[in-house]
Design a protein around this motif. Structure first.
Motif, PDB file in Angstrom:
ATOM      1  N   VAL A  30       0.857  -1.185   0.000  1.00 39.83           N
ATOM      2  CA  VAL A  30       0.000   0.000   0.000  1.00 39.83           C
ATOM      3  C   VAL A  30       0.889   1.230   0.000  1.00 39.83           C
ATOM      4  O   VAL A  30       1.936   1.267   0.645  1.00 39.83           O
ATOM      5  N   SER A  36      -2.408   5.495   0.951  1.00 41.53           N
ATOM      6  CA  SER A  36      -3.421   4.464   0.672  1.00 41.53           C
ATOM      7  C   SER A  36      -4.117   4.635  -0.668  1.00 41.53           C
ATOM      8  O   SER A  36      -5.097   3.949  -0.933  1.00 41.53           O
ATOM      9  N   THR A  64      -2.745   0.400  -4.065  1.00 38.01           N
ATOM     10  CA  THR A  64      -2.524  -0.893  -3.423  1.00 38.01           C
ATOM     11  C   THR A  64      -2.175  -1.929  -4.481  1.00 38.01           C
ATOM     12  O   THR A  64      -2.476  -1.755  -5.669  1.00 38.01           O
ATOM     13  N   THR A 120      -6.869  -8.256   2.364  1.00 32.50           N
ATOM     14  CA  THR A 120      -6.972  -6.814   2.178  1.00 32.50           C
ATOM     15  C   THR A 120      -5.909  -6.120   3.019  1.00 32.50           C
ATOM     16  O   THR A 120      -5.806  -6.381   4.216  1.00 32.50           O
ATOM     17  N   SER A 148      -4.356  -2.576   4.565  1.00 35.00           N
ATOM     18  CA  SER A 148      -4.773  -1.222   4.916  1.00 35.00           C
ATOM     19  C   SER A 148      -3.774  -0.650   5.916  1.00 35.00           C
ATOM     20  O   SER A 148      -2.935  -1.368   6.451  1.00 35.00           O
ATOM     21  N   ASP A 192      -3.196   2.735   8.986  1.00 41.46           N
ATOM     22  CA  ASP A 192      -3.690   3.859   9.752  1.00 41.46           C
ATOM     23  C   ASP A 192      -2.475   4.701  10.115  1.00 41.46           C
ATOM     24  O   ASP A 192      -1.741   4.367  11.049  1.00 41.46           O
TER      25      ASP A 192
END
Length: 130
Positions: free
Chosen positions: A51, A55, A58, A69, A71, A73
């Motif tokens: 990623v 973001s 990807t 998946t 992701s 933060d």
């Protein structure tokens, strides 16, 4: 210097789910592309997912597309990998890694990225039983 610590691995039955986390120290997390890689016993390291720092971009390996998946933060300096519909062939040590700078593209992560990421975690073991 960046330290990456993976967690969330364990033993799960086929068809189950796990969520891996990678906690990063240092100030470069939000300016780095991040990736997940794995290495099964007796096999070479392989790319799983990556990623970009914001973001926007990807990339996911064909072998896990539709099941995994990635992701992140940036406020928590944490990278995630949600793994669903796990299969015995997903059994491996999973590593997170970071690459300073911009997005290098899916092909780069699947090729050079295997050995050219800037920092690596120590890995977390995922075992999927049949």
């Amino acid at each position: 210097q960046v330290q990456l610590v993976e967690s969330g691995g364990g033993l799960v039955q086929a068809g189950g789910s796990l969520r891996l986390s990678c906690a990063a120290s240092g100030r470069t997390f939000s300016s780095s592309a991040m990736g997940w890689f794995r290495q099964a016993p007796g096999k070479e390291r392989e790319f799983v997912a990556a990623v970009s720092r914001s973001s926007v971009n990807t990339a996911v390996a064909d072998s896990v597309k539709g099941r995994f998946t990635i992701s992140r933060d940036n406020a928590k300096n944490t990278l995630y990998l949600q793994m669903n519909s796990l299969k015995p062939e997903d059994t491996a040590v999973y590593y997170c890694a970071c690459k300073n700078g911009g997005w290098y593209g899916s092909s780069w992560f699947q090729g050079q990225g295997l050995y050219a990421m800037d920092y690596w975690g120590k890995g977390t073991l995922v075992t999927v039983s049949s």
